[in-house]
Motif scaffolding. Structure first.
Motif, PDB file in Angstrom:
ATOM      1  N   GLY A 431       0.802  -1.228   0.000  1.00  0.00           N
ATOM      2  CA  GLY A 431       0.000   0.000   0.000  1.00  0.00           C
ATOM      3  C   GLY A 431       0.830   1.270   0.000  1.00  0.00           C
ATOM      4  O   GLY A 431       0.419   2.301   0.564  1.00  0.00           O
ATOM      5  N   ALA A 432       2.010   1.255  -0.617  1.00  0.00           N
ATOM      6  CA  ALA A 432       2.928   2.399  -0.571  1.00  0.00           C
ATOM      7  C   ALA A 432       2.364   3.635  -1.265  1.00  0.00           C
ATOM      8  O   ALA A 432       1.586   3.534  -2.216  1.00  0.00           O
ATOM      9  N   THR A 433       2.800   4.795  -0.784  1.00  0.00           N
ATOM     10  CA  THR A 433       2.548   6.054  -1.486  1.00  0.00           C
ATOM     11  C   THR A 433       3.770   6.346  -2.359  1.00  0.00           C
ATOM     12  O   THR A 433       4.827   5.725  -2.178  1.00  0.00           O
ATOM     13  N   SER A 434       3.628   7.321  -3.272  1.00  0.00           N
ATOM     14  CA  SER A 434       4.797   7.673  -4.096  1.00  0.00           C
ATOM     15  C   SER A 434       5.886   8.244  -3.185  1.00  0.00           C
ATOM     16  O   SER A 434       7.083   8.062  -3.437  1.00  0.00           O
ATOM     17  N   GLU A 435       5.466   8.894  -2.111  1.00  0.00           N
ATOM     18  CA  GLU A 435       6.452   9.460  -1.169  1.00  0.00           C
ATOM     19  C   GLU A 435       7.256   8.343  -0.498  1.00  0.00           C
ATOM     20  O   GLU A 435       8.466   8.473  -0.270  1.00  0.00           O
ATOM     21  N   ASP A 436       6.585   7.224  -0.177  1.00  0.00           N
ATOM     22  CA  ASP A 436       7.305   6.088   0.427  1.00  0.00           C
ATOM     23  C   ASP A 436       8.436   5.626  -0.492  1.00  0.00           C
ATOM     24  O   ASP A 436       9.538   5.327  -0.042  1.00  0.00           O
ATOM     25  N   ILE A 437       8.138   5.551  -1.800  1.00  0.00           N
ATOM     26  CA  ILE A 437       9.174   5.088  -2.747  1.00  0.00           C
ATOM     27  C   ILE A 437      10.263   6.158  -2.870  1.00  0.00           C
ATOM     28  O   ILE A 437      11.458   5.858  -2.867  1.00  0.00           O
ATOM     29  N   ALA A 438       9.819   7.426  -2.945  1.00  0.00           N
ATOM     30  CA  ALA A 438      10.773   8.527  -3.125  1.00  0.00           C
ATOM     31  C   ALA A 438      11.747   8.623  -1.947  1.00  0.00           C
ATOM     32  O   ALA A 438      12.909   9.008  -2.123  1.00  0.00           O
ATOM     33  N   TYR A 439      11.283   8.274  -0.747  1.00  0.00           N
ATOM     34  CA  TYR A 439      12.149   8.389   0.435  1.00  0.00           C
ATOM     35  C   TYR A 439      12.806   7.060   0.825  1.00  0.00           C
ATOM     36  O   TYR A 439      13.379   6.946   1.907  1.00  0.00           O
ATOM     37  N   THR A 440      12.700   6.062  -0.052  1.00  0.00           N
ATOM     38  CA  THR A 440      13.430   4.804   0.189  1.00  0.00           C
ATOM     39  C   THR A 440      14.805   4.934  -0.444  1.00  0.00           C
ATOM     40  O   THR A 440      14.926   5.340  -1.605  1.00  0.00           O
ATOM     41  N   CYS A 441      15.849   4.612   0.333  1.00  0.00           N
ATOM     42  CA  CYS A 441      17.206   4.746  -0.194  1.00  0.00           C
ATOM     43  C   CYS A 441      17.456   3.673  -1.255  1.00  0.00           C
ATOM     44  O   CYS A 441      17.265   2.479  -1.001  1.00  0.00           O
ATOM     45  N   HIS A 442      17.827   4.083  -2.453  1.00  0.00           N
ATOM     46  CA  HIS A 442      18.134   3.165  -3.557  1.00  0.00           C
ATOM     47  C   HIS A 442      19.640   3.188  -3.815  1.00  0.00           C
ATOM     48  O   HIS A 442      20.232   4.264  -3.849  1.00  0.00           O
ATOM     49  N   ALA A 443      20.239   2.027  -4.028  1.00  0.00           N
ATOM     50  CA  ALA A 443      21.690   1.962  -4.266  1.00  0.00           C
ATOM     51  C   ALA A 443      22.048   2.706  -5.550  1.00  0.00           C
ATOM     52  O   ALA A 443      21.290   2.702  -6.518  1.00  0.00           O
ATOM     53  N   HIS A 444      23.226   3.330  -5.513  1.00  0.00           N
ATOM     54  CA  HIS A 444      23.731   4.078  -6.670  1.00  0.00           C
ATOM     55  C   HIS A 444      25.010   3.419  -7.166  1.00  0.00           C
ATOM     56  O   HIS A 444      25.842   3.037  -6.345  1.00  0.00           O
ATOM     57  N   PRO A 445      25.265   3.281  -8.419  1.00  0.00           N
ATOM     58  CA  PRO A 445      24.380   3.632  -9.529  1.00  0.00           C
ATOM     59  C   PRO A 445      23.583   2.404  -9.979  1.00  0.00           C
ATOM     60  O   PRO A 445      24.165   1.398 -10.363  1.00  0.00           O
ATOM     61  N   THR A 446      22.279   2.490  -9.925  1.00  0.00           N
ATOM     62  CA  THR A 446      21.433   1.385 -10.405  1.00  0.00           C
ATOM     63  C   THR A 446      20.310   1.950 -11.282  1.00  0.00           C
ATOM     64  O   THR A 446      19.894   3.097 -11.116  1.00  0.00           O
ATOM     65  N   HIS A 447      19.829   1.086 -12.157  1.00  0.00           N
ATOM     66  CA  HIS A 447      18.683   1.459 -12.986  1.00  0.00           C
ATOM     67  C   HIS A 447      17.474   1.758 -12.104  1.00  0.00           C
ATOM     68  O   HIS A 447      16.627   2.590 -12.438  1.00  0.00           O
ATOM     69  N   SER A 448      17.405   1.088 -10.942  1.00  0.00           N
ATOM     70  CA  SER A 448      16.236   1.236 -10.068  1.00  0.00           C
ATOM     71  C   SER A 448      16.093   2.650  -9.507  1.00  0.00           C
ATOM     72  O   SER A 448      15.004   3.038  -9.070  1.00  0.00           O
ATOM     73  N   GLU A 449      17.189   3.394  -9.513  1.00  0.00           N
ATOM     74  CA  GLU A 449      17.077   4.786  -9.063  1.00  0.00           C
ATOM     75  C   GLU A 449      16.070   5.560  -9.913  1.00  0.00           C
ATOM     76  O   GLU A 449      15.504   6.556  -9.459  1.00  0.00           O
ATOM     77  N   ALA A 450      15.844   5.090 -11.133  1.00  0.00           N
ATOM     78  CA  ALA A 450      14.858   5.767 -12.005  1.00  0.00           C
ATOM     79  C   ALA A 450      13.447   5.622 -11.423  1.00  0.00           C
ATOM     80  O   ALA A 450      12.600   6.503 -11.639  1.00  0.00           O
ATOM     81  N   ILE A 451      13.199   4.546 -10.684  1.00  0.00           N
ATOM     82  CA  ILE A 451      11.880   4.396 -10.053  1.00  0.00           C
ATOM     83  C   ILE A 451      11.744   5.413  -8.919  1.00  0.00           C
ATOM     84  O   ILE A 451      10.719   6.070  -8.756  1.00  0.00           O
ATOM     85  N   LYS A 452      12.819   5.566  -8.152  1.00  0.00           N
ATOM     86  CA  LYS A 452      12.807   6.570  -7.075  1.00  0.00           C
ATOM     87  C   LYS A 452      12.590   7.974  -7.658  1.00  0.00           C
ATOM     88  O   LYS A 452      11.771   8.741  -7.162  1.00  0.00           O
ATOM     89  N   GLU A 453      13.309   8.261  -8.750  1.00  0.00           N
ATOM     90  CA  GLU A 453      13.206   9.606  -9.352  1.00  0.00           C
ATOM     91  C   GLU A 453      11.798   9.843  -9.934  1.00  0.00           C
ATOM     92  O   GLU A 453      11.252  10.933  -9.825  1.00  0.00           O
ATOM     93  N   ALA A 454      11.227   8.800 -10.546  1.00  0.00           N
ATOM     94  CA  ALA A 454       9.872   8.952 -11.093  1.00  0.00           C
ATOM     95  C   ALA A 454       8.883   9.182  -9.947  1.00  0.00           C
ATOM     96  O   ALA A 454       7.930   9.967 -10.075  1.00  0.00           O
TER      97      ALA A 454
END
Ligand code: FAD
Ligand code: NAI
Length: 465
Positions: A431-454
């Motif tokens: 049940g995450a909000t977009s804010e939950d994803i935005a404030y989850t630390c994503h490893a750098h450099p990964t393609h998944s950071e694009a999900i955080k940025e979106a």
């Protein structure tokens, strides 16, 4: 109380059926599984997910070597195709994995009843001339290719083929026509394009990949065109004439208009799949199909006939292996008296082309039809890892409820979109909000950071664009 040979009899050993059988056995139920094919694993392991991915993976390397992607990183190679070896490793993958299911059946003491099962009544079936009884029977018979009226598929002939024939081609076609711009057409069309075929995709609708987000469908069409596929959208096939080892495919605009003939040495028919119910003897148990030929179930995967359950491609929902597997686990748990649930709102889908195309949840169109939404988008071109890897195509899109910010859908086109989408599915399941994803630390450099940025872009605040 009646005595039965088994507590559970599963009909069909695809990802739905074999998983249901294993879970039932794990839960202490005496279990058998009827399968008419010579190997276990169903469509997915034998002629679907696994062999297609074996060819996609191998042909991707060939394409990267041929098309300059490697040269851009300082690796100069001139690839030579050894199709026999490429096909051999496909067969090895299938053999290894189907054999693995046989091992799991033995380990879990599941009896494999070799043959096609037909109902005699709600608690008994006939398999290979023998009657077998069970307290619970799970129908997991899967699906097979939808035929195109007037077009005869002949896999052995190798000219007009379905997906099974397209996996087995002994040489690279010079010209291939794919009828249907869906998942199979684009995946297998990509395999043979990479290996050297000129591929034309004929799609009845005005966009590829029905059911996916419209932005994604439009971007996918641009990418496939750039890769060299010819796309004939809003076009229908009116006839296929085979002459020796070649075919003439007649097409015309879907809305009517001038006909055109396309020459091909292979024609792949990939216009969908239909549930396998014909030979089950459903009339013997009074079980009717819905208008789409599917078996309807309740939330627990029980049918209208007490003791008879159904899962996978034979019931409504996306025809996907992981959906069938999850339903297999849930139905076994329900039979055992536990609570087996599948959240059909969160079933990811992936097209394993390059880049991969993946989505979970609602499209932007469907979400807007339900109420206000906020949408954040981030291009892969601005993702450091994708840029460094020379993988600039695609984007991530996060769709959230305008009021609650709850994530309703996530769509990605990226080299590893199929892997990236898992985090979106998990976030949505919680049940995450977009804010939950935005404030989850994503490893750098990964393609998944694009999900955080979106996700950050949902509130208009991405960093790297
Ligand atoms: P199936 O896998 O179809 O298995 C049903 C089994 O039941 C079959 O083995 C059949 O022989 C058996 N059977 C039928 N009738 C009887 C009977 N009366 N008695 C005994 N046995 C019977 N999905 C994905 O998620 N990812 C992918 O990458 C993917 N790639 C695919 C590629 C291709 C080319 C194709 C064709 C499909 C692909 N799919 C993919 C879809 C996936 O294969 C199906 O969704 C999945 O196999 C469905 O599982 P199932 O258990 O419902 O049925
Ligand atoms: P599909 O439903 O994905 O695509 C069929 C396409 O054919 C649609 O775009 C449809 O509009 C078009 N079409 C239908 N009739 C037509 C006609 N007469 N002329 C031209 N176009 C026509 O079906 P597909 O590709 O056959 O795949 C079947 C199923 O297998 C899919 O439901 C999919 O879920 C599953 N699958 C999944 C894969 C994955 O998860 N990566 C890979 C391959 C298959």
């Amino acid at each position: 109380m009646a005595d039965y040979d088994y507590d559970v009899l599963v009909i069909g050993a695809g990802p739905g059926g074999y998983v249901a059988a294993i879970r039932a056995a794990q839960l202490g139920l005496k279990t058998a599984c009827a399968e008419g094919r010579e190997t276990l694993g169903g469509t997915c392991l034998n002629v679907g997910c696994i062999p297609s991915k074996a060819l996609l993976h191998a042909s991707e390397y060939f394409d990267a070597a041929k098309g300059g992607a490697m040269a851009a990183m300082g690796i100069k190679v001139t690839p030579e195709l050894d199709l026999d070896t490429m096909q051999g490793q496909r067969k090895d993958a299938v053999k290894g994995l189907t054999g693995g299911i046989e091992f799991l059946f033995k380990k879990n003491k599941i009896d494999w009843l070799k043959g096609y099962a037909q109902f005699k009544d709600a608690h008994s079936v006939e398999v290979a001339g023998k009657t077998v009884t069970a307290k619970n029977i799970v129908i997991a018979t899967g699906s097979s290719v939808t035929p195109l009226p007037g077009v005869e598929i002949d896999n052995a002939g190798g000219v007009v083929v379905d997906s099974t024939g397209a996996l087995e081609l002994a040489s690279v076609p010079k010209k291939m026509v794919v009828i249907g711009g869906g998942v199979i057409g684009l995946e297998l069309g990509s395999v043979w394009r990479r290996l050297g075929a000129e591929v034309t995709v004929v799609e009845f609708l005005d966009q590829l990949l029905p059911g996916m987000d419209l932005d994604v469908r439009k971007e996918a069409a641009k990418i496939f065109k750039k890769q060299g596929m010819t796309l004939k959208l809003s076009t229908k096939v009116t006839g296929v004439a085979v002459e020796g080892k070649a075919a003439k495919v007649t097409v015309e605009p879907a809305a009517g208009g001038a006909a055109e003939v396309i020459d091909a040495d292979v024609v792949l028919v990939a216009i969908g799949r239909k549930p396998n119910t014909d030979s089950l003897g459903l009339a013997n148990i009074g079980l009717e199909l819905n208008q789409r030929g599917q078996i309807e179930t309740d939330h627990d995967f029980g049918t209208k006939v007490s003791g008879v359950w159904a899962i996978g491609d034979v019931i409504p929902g996306p025809m996907l292996a992981h959906k069938a597997e999850d339903e297999g686990i849930a139905v076994a748990e329900n039979i055992a008296g536990l609570t087996g649930i599948v959240n059909h709102d969160v079933i990811p889908g992936v097209v394993y082309t390059q880049p991969e195309i993946a989505g979970v949840g609602l499209t932007e169109e469907a979400a807007k039809a339900r109420g206000g939404v906020k949408v954040g988008k981030f291009p892969m071109l601005a993702n450091s890892r994708a840029k460094t890897n020379h993988e600039p195509d695609g984007f991530v899109k996060v769709i959230a409820d305008a009021e609650t910010d709850r994530v309703l859908g996530v769509w990605c086109i990226a080299s590893v979109a199929g892997t990236m989408i898992a985090q979106a599915a998990q976030a949505m399941e919680f049940g995450a909000t977009s804010e939950d994803i935005a404030y989850t630390c994503h490893a750098h450099p990964t393609h998944s950071e694009a999900i955080k940025e979106a996700a950050m872009a949902v509130t208009g605040k991405p960093i790297h664009i």
